[in-house]
Design a protein around this motif. Structure first.
Motif, PDB file in Angstrom:
ATOM      1  N   ASP A   9       6.529  -1.744  11.060  1.00 29.09           N
ATOM      2  CA  ASP A   9       5.871  -2.557  12.074  1.00 29.09           C
ATOM      3  C   ASP A   9       4.669  -1.843  12.684  1.00 29.09           C
ATOM      4  O   ASP A   9       3.655  -2.469  13.002  1.00 29.09           O
ATOM      5  CB  ASP A   9       6.864  -2.955  13.161  1.00 29.09           C
ATOM      6  N   TRP A  10       4.780  -0.525  12.857  1.00 31.68           N
ATOM      7  CA  TRP A  10       3.640   0.203  13.400  1.00 31.68           C
ATOM      8  C   TRP A  10       2.454   0.118  12.436  1.00 31.68           C
ATOM      9  O   TRP A  10       1.306  -0.116  12.857  1.00 31.68           O
ATOM     10  CB  TRP A  10       4.005   1.670  13.641  1.00 31.68           C
ATOM     11  N   LEU A  11       2.713   0.269  11.142  1.00 36.74           N
ATOM     12  CA  LEU A  11       1.647   0.161  10.147  1.00 36.74           C
ATOM     13  C   LEU A  11       1.069  -1.249  10.110  1.00 36.74           C
ATOM     14  O   LEU A  11      -0.155  -1.425  10.002  1.00 36.74           O
ATOM     15  CB  LEU A  11       2.179   0.541   8.765  1.00 36.74           C
ATOM     16  N   ALA A  12       1.945  -2.261  10.188  1.00 38.34           N
ATOM     17  CA  ALA A  12       1.462  -3.644  10.179  1.00 38.34           C
ATOM     18  C   ALA A  12       0.579  -3.913  11.380  1.00 38.34           C
ATOM     19  O   ALA A  12      -0.480  -4.559  11.272  1.00 38.34           O
ATOM     20  CB  ALA A  12       2.649  -4.602  10.153  1.00 38.34           C
ATOM     21  N   SER A  13       1.000  -3.427  12.549  1.00 38.91           N
ATOM     22  CA  SER A  13       0.209  -3.585  13.762  1.00 38.91           C
ATOM     23  C   SER A  13      -1.124  -2.863  13.629  1.00 38.91           C
ATOM     24  O   SER A  13      -2.188  -3.393  13.984  1.00 38.91           O
ATOM     25  CB  SER A  13       0.996  -3.054  14.963  1.00 38.91           C
ATOM     26  N   GLU A  14      -1.086  -1.647  13.117  1.00 38.52           N
ATOM     27  CA  GLU A  14      -2.305  -0.853  12.935  1.00 38.52           C
ATOM     28  C   GLU A  14      -3.245  -1.526  11.944  1.00 38.52           C
ATOM     29  O   GLU A  14      -4.479  -1.477  12.101  1.00 38.52           O
ATOM     30  CB  GLU A  14      -1.933   0.549  12.454  1.00 38.52           C
ATOM     31  N   PHE A  15      -2.683  -2.146  10.937  1.00 36.37           N
ATOM     32  CA  PHE A  15      -3.458  -2.866   9.919  1.00 36.37           C
ATOM     33  C   PHE A  15      -4.325  -3.941  10.579  1.00 36.37           C
ATOM     34  O   PHE A  15      -5.533  -4.038  10.328  1.00 36.37           O
ATOM     35  CB  PHE A  15      -2.483  -3.491   8.918  1.00 36.37           C
ATOM     36  N   VAL A  16      -3.714  -4.727  11.458  1.00 36.36           N
ATOM     37  CA  VAL A  16      -4.442  -5.790  12.149  1.00 36.36           C
ATOM     38  C   VAL A  16      -5.448  -5.191  13.134  1.00 36.36           C
ATOM     39  O   VAL A  16      -6.602  -5.631  13.217  1.00 36.36           O
ATOM     40  CB  VAL A  16      -3.465  -6.737  12.860  1.00 36.36           C
ATOM     41  N   VAL A  17      -5.017  -4.175  13.872  1.00 30.76           N
ATOM     42  CA  VAL A  17      -5.904  -3.525  14.846  1.00 30.76           C
ATOM     43  C   VAL A  17      -7.144  -2.955  14.153  1.00 30.76           C
ATOM     44  O   VAL A  17      -8.257  -2.999  14.700  1.00 30.76           O
ATOM     45  CB  VAL A  17      -5.145  -2.411  15.608  1.00 30.76           C
ATOM     46  N   LYS A  18      -6.974  -2.427  12.959  1.00 30.32           N
ATOM     47  CA  LYS A  18      -8.077  -1.832  12.208  1.00 30.32           C
ATOM     48  C   LYS A  18      -8.886  -2.877  11.441  1.00 30.32           C
ATOM     49  O   LYS A  18      -9.636  -2.537  10.521  1.00 30.32           O
ATOM     50  CB  LYS A  18      -7.537  -0.804  11.205  1.00 30.32           C
ATOM     51  N   GLY A  19      -8.736  -4.148  11.815  1.00 30.23           N
ATOM     52  CA  GLY A  19      -9.526  -5.193  11.168  1.00 30.23           C
ATOM     53  C   GLY A  19      -9.065  -5.532   9.772  1.00 30.23           C
ATOM     54  O   GLY A  19      -9.855  -5.923   8.936  1.00 30.23           O
ATOM     55  N   TRP A  20      -7.764  -5.386   9.505  1.00 31.19           N
ATOM     56  CA  TRP A  20      -7.169  -5.666   8.201  1.00 31.19           C
ATOM     57  C   TRP A  20      -7.810  -4.808   7.116  1.00 31.19           C
ATOM     58  O   TRP A  20      -7.954  -5.232   5.970  1.00 31.19           O
ATOM     59  CB  TRP A  20      -7.284  -7.147   7.842  1.00 31.19           C
ATOM     60  N   LEU A  76       0.837  -1.201   0.000  1.00 28.48           N
ATOM     61  CA  LEU A  76       0.000   0.000   0.000  1.00 28.48           C
ATOM     62  C   LEU A  76       0.874   1.253   0.000  1.00 28.48           C
ATOM     63  O   LEU A  76       0.597   2.219  -0.719  1.00 28.48           O
ATOM     64  CB  LEU A  76      -0.921  -0.015   1.220  1.00 28.48           C
ATOM     65  N   TRP A  77       1.931   1.219   0.784  1.00 28.27           N
ATOM     66  CA  TRP A  77       2.883   2.349   0.797  1.00 28.27           C
ATOM     67  C   TRP A  77       3.514   2.511  -0.591  1.00 28.27           C
ATOM     68  O   TRP A  77       3.631   3.616  -1.117  1.00 28.27           O
ATOM     69  CB  TRP A  77       3.949   2.093   1.858  1.00 28.27           C
ATOM     70  N   GLN A  78       3.911   1.401  -1.177  1.00 26.96           N
ATOM     71  CA  GLN A  78       4.520   1.423  -2.510  1.00 26.96           C
ATOM     72  C   GLN A  78       3.571   2.037  -3.531  1.00 26.96           C
ATOM     73  O   GLN A  78       3.989   2.801  -4.407  1.00 26.96           O
ATOM     74  CB  GLN A  78       4.862  -0.006  -2.926  1.00 26.96           C
ATOM     75  N   GLY A  79       2.287   1.702  -3.437  1.00 27.13           N
ATOM     76  CA  GLY A  79       1.317   2.236  -4.385  1.00 27.13           C
ATOM     77  C   GLY A  79       1.174   3.742  -4.317  1.00 27.13           C
ATOM     78  O   GLY A  79       0.796   4.381  -5.303  1.00 27.13           O
ATOM     79  N   HIS A  80       1.489   4.329  -3.152  1.00 27.24           N
ATOM     80  CA  HIS A  80       1.368   5.779  -3.007  1.00 27.24           C
ATOM     81  C   HIS A  80       2.686   6.511  -3.219  1.00 27.24           C
ATOM     82  O   HIS A  80       2.695   7.641  -3.718  1.00 27.24           O
ATOM     83  CB  HIS A  80       0.824   6.124  -1.623  1.00 27.24           C
ATOM     84  N   PHE A  81       3.787   5.892  -2.839  1.00 26.32           N
ATOM     85  CA  PHE A  81       5.075   6.585  -2.903  1.00 26.32           C
ATOM     86  C   PHE A  81       5.976   6.089  -4.039  1.00 26.32           C
ATOM     87  O   PHE A  81       7.075   6.583  -4.206  1.00 26.32           O
ATOM     88  CB  PHE A  81       5.814   6.437  -1.570  1.00 26.32           C
ATOM     89  N   GLY A  82       5.526   5.093  -4.790  1.00 22.46           N
ATOM     90  CA  GLY A  82       6.329   4.612  -5.910  1.00 22.46           C
ATOM     91  C   GLY A  82       7.296   3.513  -5.540  1.00 22.46           C
ATOM     92  O   GLY A  82       7.788   2.801  -6.409  1.00 22.46           O
ATOM     93  N   ARG A  83       7.577   3.372  -4.242  1.00 21.07           N
ATOM     94  CA  ARG A  83       8.418   2.263  -3.776  1.00 21.07           C
ATOM     95  C   ARG A  83       8.069   2.009  -2.314  1.00 21.07           C
ATOM     96  O   ARG A  83       7.546   2.886  -1.619  1.00 21.07           O
ATOM     97  CB  ARG A  83       9.904   2.569  -3.943  1.00 21.07           C
ATOM     98  N   GLY A  84       8.327   0.807  -1.876  1.00 23.71           N
ATOM     99  CA  GLY A  84       7.942   0.454  -0.527  1.00 23.71           C
ATOM    100  C   GLY A  84       8.967   0.864   0.512  1.00 23.71           C
ATOM    101  O   GLY A  84      10.094   1.247   0.200  1.00 23.71           O
ATOM    102  N   ILE A  85       8.558   0.766   1.774  1.00 25.01           N
ATOM    103  CA  ILE A  85       9.511   0.916   2.874  1.00 25.01           C
ATOM    104  C   ILE A  85      10.562  -0.187   2.733  1.00 25.01           C
ATOM    105  O   ILE A  85      11.735   0.009   3.041  1.00 25.01           O
ATOM    106  CB  ILE A  85       8.777   0.851   4.224  1.00 25.01           C
ATOM    107  N   MET A 114      -7.788  -2.192   4.361  1.00 27.11           N
ATOM    108  CA  MET A 114      -6.829  -1.518   3.483  1.00 27.11           C
ATOM    109  C   MET A 114      -7.144  -0.032   3.371  1.00 27.11           C
ATOM    110  O   MET A 114      -6.242   0.797   3.303  1.00 27.11           O
ATOM    111  CB  MET A 114      -6.834  -2.189   2.105  1.00 27.11           C
ATOM    112  N   LYS A 115      -8.421   0.317   3.369  1.00 25.24           N
ATOM    113  CA  LYS A 115      -8.777   1.731   3.274  1.00 25.24           C
ATOM    114  C   LYS A 115      -8.331   2.500   4.517  1.00 25.24           C
ATOM    115  O   LYS A 115      -8.018   3.692   4.425  1.00 25.24           O
ATOM    116  CB  LYS A 115     -10.278   1.885   3.049  1.00 25.24           C
ATOM    117  N   ALA A 116      -8.286   1.822   5.655  1.00 21.89           N
ATOM    118  CA  ALA A 116      -7.806   2.498   6.864  1.00 21.89           C
ATOM    119  C   ALA A 116      -6.339   2.888   6.722  1.00 21.89           C
ATOM    120  O   ALA A 116      -5.919   3.965   7.160  1.00 21.89           O
ATOM    121  CB  ALA A 116      -8.002   1.586   8.073  1.00 21.89           C
ATOM    122  N   ILE A 117      -5.551   2.027   6.100  1.00 19.86           N
ATOM    123  CA  ILE A 117      -4.126   2.340   5.887  1.00 19.86           C
ATOM    124  C   ILE A 117      -3.981   3.418   4.821  1.00 19.86           C
ATOM    125  O   ILE A 117      -3.147   4.327   4.943  1.00 19.86           O
ATOM    126  CB  ILE A 117      -3.346   1.070   5.501  1.00 19.86           C
TER     127      ILE A 117
END
Length: 948
Positions: free
Chosen positions: A711-722, A681-690, A724-727
């Motif tokens: 890791d914070w984004l991955a954790s937030e992803f799970v917390v937000k019920g997986w 998802l980060w790659q799709g917005h910034f052209g390359r991933g973390i 993708m729009k939340a990320i």
């Protein structure tokens, strides 16, 4: 070949060796470029076969080289000579260009040691690698510059990025302009340009939440799934044909594409999204949608005539392992097919345990019950289908019954033609045995014998594997020419007046009647008929004659013939039977044949199926060959991320192994899937991933530039019920995303690759975005969604390059407006990618494709300037502009310019454009031609093709 490549690759891959312990020092720009552009290519393409522990051909790729070898390297990667490397396929143009520049600059290697890749990478302590560690919700860092933080940190993403920038003595770039921002976010979320009116309204909007509302509007758009679903289709090697020479279409693959788009639009939780694709048929709440999702397994290449069918089956499983491993887990599991992974802690046993999970899957056959299931959208649709099936069965029954009735009438009438005076003194002998040729009856001992009125097979004593010999006297009413006919199932031989007249030997069926003529004297002549019946073939013997004064009439009774043979005889007795019955029977027979072949129309879906609940056994294949099985293994998961045996829950139609896999992958404690997806998802917005290697989180992949943020984004992803729009929302509302792409010399010198996100990287539109944008600004983009794929026009010169020119490409079946649908709906033929998309780096379809290249090539300029599509659309745009405003030069230029760039032209741009129109008119162009050429020129502006 491998030995030569080892030498040449060694020139490239010295980066894998540590040159000794060095004190920490600032890295020069050249070294940073090496780390970002050179090392990833070398590690990905070479070290697997030529690393410290895999020095094939005796060549290690961690030793120095000289200038001569460097030139050989370039020749090999360009495929200029006999040595073509890598053997798996030519490097992409940007990779070649980077290597060329590096070699020309002296091919210098960094003095500092790279991260160790062995022996840890060989499974000894490999579990310590960063990506195999549990995801930890990092503490949001505190930044030192409190003034900047109060203005710039809008959410935790900004805190992580700003803290890293501070540690590197860098500052973030200024915010993007309102126009830059709306163009950027609109393209990033729906893949289409905003209109000039939307841009102007956003620039005027003073609401502090205007941007936030824009983000929500775009996330809610039904076109969001068309943009982001394309990234997923790249990952799962989506195509609608099978590849290889014939490259035939797959059945209904477009339903999977639509499933992906709809899933993204619905913000389906990512864990559910993966589960449906892996095991949608095994879910307790399985339905049409979840079963369509399993079409994922059927998207790969397929050889319809493999040399080794079983090896081909293993290749198809390897394709699934490769895709699941890289796309879902970021692991190159496929590298362990023939030997332990050379870099990562993945032994061959782990690979085959993963293979075992998919062992029960039915081998793809490109259609049929193991690949397709009927799809009903409602109970009414199902009821209607069942009604039509019943009606078809009733029609067949009625037609067949009428045929039988007509045939019975025919049999009776044909038997009425039998003349008792034609034959006399008929005797028969019956023989039992298996025959495939007519035997010498005179040397056989009959099982029974007797007399008969004619050539009647009903005296047989069993239905299969017998022979019969008839002898008798034929009464010729007058001297003259006689005609004889025989048709048999199986062999027969007719002798008349001691002459062999007709022979039809061997095993076959009725329907090929044979005829012969013979001159006979009046009176009695000898007749001999030999016949054999092989196996359980339908009974069949028809003998007839005609002569002076009488038309054709039978010498054998109708009961000699099975019902299947009756229609063949109608024509033979034409004129002697009712012609209307003959015609009706022939018509009905043809209708029955066509009706039996025709399927009752019904929608179907491409799905995965299994051989059954019994688990197939799996063995380690030594060196990857199915002919050298080794140790038996149970289905299981990679040991580097926890391992364990898959405990299936067998169902009626499957082994349940894929459900166990889905549960393991989507378990929140699995350290890989959430990291992998938020990075995409980060790659799709910034052209390359973390992580710059989105499909490889192993030792040969790149380390994350911001591990705590990942890791914070991955954790937030799970917390937000997986979700993708939340990320998306977190990323888009951050100051990090809203930065300008403008540069500054000091930051560029310190971080030329923008590893630390001190600015937003400019990007070129993707292939699909370019074509869709052209159609959108020209005003004829068809936004109809879903359904079967479309076939835009392709130049005949391109079609001529196919093995069968024009095969499976059907623009003539399309309405003109359907050819202008969004690019995601264009039919994806592996051997014939749509030229405009291919020119602008469309995804490879044979394997999982983690990232798009953004090359700059002459063919792109040729496509944008000279292609039929662009010239047609330029004319359409000119017509639109004249309709919107006028054909007077200044208003025309302003409107055309604003549609394409979403801004007004400057005075200099306006003057230059009007001057172009005047010049073209002066040289003889009509007003329409001049306006069209101007529109074509504007569509080629870099500002149209690139986003700030």
């Amino acid at each position: 070949m491998r030995r030569q490549w080892g030498i040449l690759s060694g020139a490239i891959l010295l980066a894998t060796a540590a040159l000794g312990s060095q004190p920490p020092r600032p890295r020069p720009a050249g070294e940073l470029i090496f780390e970002s552009k050179i090392r990833p290519v070398l590690l990905a393409k070479c070290v697997t076969c030529h690393g410290e522990h895999a020095a094939q051909g005796g060549v290690r790729l961690d030793k120095a080289f000289d200038a001569a070898i460097a030139q050989k390297v370039l020749a090999a990667v360009r495929y200029d000579g006999k040595v073509k490397m890598p053997p798996s396929g030519k490097l992409a143009v940007p990779e070649q260009e980077a290597l060329t520049a590096w070699v020309k600059s002296g091919a210098k290697w960094p003095l500092s040691a790279p991260p160790p890749i062995s022996p840890v990478g060989r499974g000894q302590g490999g579990e310590k690698h960063w990506s195999f560690q549990p995801v930890k919700r990092a503490t949001i860092p505190k930044v030192k510059n409190h003034v900047l933080a109060s203005e710039w940190v809008k959410n935790p993403i900004d805190a992580f990025v700003l803290a890293k920038l501070e540690s590197k003595k860098l500052l973030p770039s200024a915010p993007a302009s309102r126009r830059e921002l709306i163009r950027r976010v609109t393209y990033d979320l729906i893949g289409l340009p905003p209109t000039p009116e939307e841009v102007a309204a956003f620039e005027r909007d003073t609401d502090p939440k205007a941007y936030e509302k824009l983000v929500e509007k775009l996330l809610a758009s039904s076109h969001y799934g068309e943009k982001w679903g394309r990234q997923w289709l790249d990952l799962v090697r989506f195509a609608e044909t099978n590849s290889y020479e014939r490259d035939n279409p797959k059945p209904q693959p477009w339903r999977y594409r639509d499933y992906v788009i709809k899933s993204y639009n619905a913000d389906k939780p990512y864990n559910r999204f993966l589960t449906e694709q892996l095991a949608g048929d095994e879910l307790p709440d399985a339905n049409n949608e979840t079963q369509i999702a399993t079409g994922f397994y059927r998207l790969g290449v397929w050889d319809d005539e493999p040399v080794d069918a079983e090896q081909s089956r293993y290749d198809s499983i390897d394709d699934i392992v490769t895709t699941v491993g890289q796309a879902f887990l970021g692991l190159t599991l496929d590298c362990a097919r023939c030997h332990d992974h050379k870099i990562d802690p993945i032994p061959t046993k782990d690979y085959y345990q993963f293979v075992a999970i998919f062992q029960n899957i039915n081998y793809f056959k490109n259609g049929g019950p193991t690949d397709e299931k009927i799809i009903f959208e409602s109970d009414a649709e199902k009821t209607d289908y069942e009604k039509r099936v019943k009606e078809k069965a009733e029609q067949l029954t009625a037609k067949k019954a009428r045929i039988v009735a007509l045939q019975q009438e025919f049999l009776q009438k044909r038997d009425a033609l039998l003349n008792p005076a034609d034959l006399a003194d008929v005797t028969w002998k019956y023989y039992e045995g298996s025959f495939d040729k007519l035997p010498n009856f005179d040397k056989l001992t009959p099982a029974a014998s007797g007399t008969a009125a004619n050539l009647d097979l009903s005296v047989k004593q069993r239905d299969a594997s017998f022979a019969q010999l008839f002898t008798g006297t034929l009464n010729a009413p007058a001297a003259g020419e006689y005609t004889f006919w025989t048709d048999s199932d199986d062999g027969s031989r007719l002798l008349v007046n001691s002459q062999k007249l007709i022979e039809d030997d061997g095993s076959h069926g009725e329907g090929s009647e044979k005829r012969a003529k013979l001159t006979l004297p009046a009176g009695k002549v000898a007749l001999r008929l030999e016949y054999f019946q092989s196996g359980t073939s339908p009974l069949g013997l028809n003998v007839a004659w005609a002569g002076p004064g009488f038309a054709r009439r039978p010498l054998s009774p109708a009961k000699n013939t099975s019902v299947l043979g009756i229609p063949v005889q109608f024509a033979a007795y034409k004129g002697q039977l009712d012609p209307t019955q003959v015609a009706e029977s022939a018509k009905l027979t043809k209708e029955v044949e066509e009706l039996e072949k025709a399927e009752v129309p019904v929608n179907k879906m491409l799905v995965v199926t299994e051989t059954g609940p019994k688990s197939a056994e799996t063995f380690i294949l030594k060196r990857g060959s199915r002919e050298t099985p080794g140790e038996k293994v149970e289905p299981g998961f990679p040991s580097c991320v926890g391992g364990g045996i898959a405990k299936p829950n067998p169902l009626a139609a499957s082994a349940g192994r894929r459900t166990a896999l889905a549960h393991w992958i989507t378990d929140p404690t699995n350290p890989l899937p959430a990291r992998v997806m938020v990075n995409r998802l980060w790659q799709g917005h910034f052209g390359r991933g973390i992580v710059r290697t989105p499909n490889d989180y192993g030792f040969q992949g790149a380390a994350p530039t911001h591990p705590e943020l990942l890791d914070w984004l991955a954790s937030e992803f799970v917390v937000k019920g997986w979700s993708m729009k939340a990320i998306h929302r977190l990323i888009l509302l951050s100051s990090t995303y809203q930065m300008s792409s403008r540069s500054n010399p000091s930051a560029l010198k310190a971080d030329p690759e923008n590893n630390f996100f001190w600015r937003f990287d400019m990007r070129r539109l993707s292939a699909e975005e370019i074509r869709d944008s052209v159609l959108a600004v020209c005003g004829n983009l068809n936004l109809q969604q879903f359904g079967t794929s479309v076939y835009p026009d392709i130049q005949k010169e391109v079609l001529a390059g196919q093995s069968i020119p024009g095969k499976d490409w059907y623009p003539d079946r399309m309405k003109p407006e359907d050819k202008n649908r969004r690019s995601i709906y264009i039919f994806v033929k592996r051997s014939l990618l749509y030229p405009m998309l291919e020119s602008f780096d469309a995804a490879e379809t044979d394997r999982t494709n983690p990232a798009r290249f953004a090359t700059v090539q002459p063919t792109q300029a040729l496509a944008m300037l000279n292609s039929t599509l662009m010239n047609q659309q330029a004319q359409v745009l000119a017509t639109r502009v004249k309709k919107d405003v006028t054909d007077r030069p200044v208003p025309f230029v302003k409107r055309a310019f604003s549609l394409i760039t979403q801004r007004d032209p400057t005075q200099a741009e306006l003057a230059r454009c009007t001057r172009l129109i005047d010049t073209l008119r002066f040289k003889g162009a009509t007003d329409t031609q001049a306006q069209t050429y101007l529109c074509l020129s504007l569509l080629n502006l870099s500002e149209f093709l690139y986003l700030d």
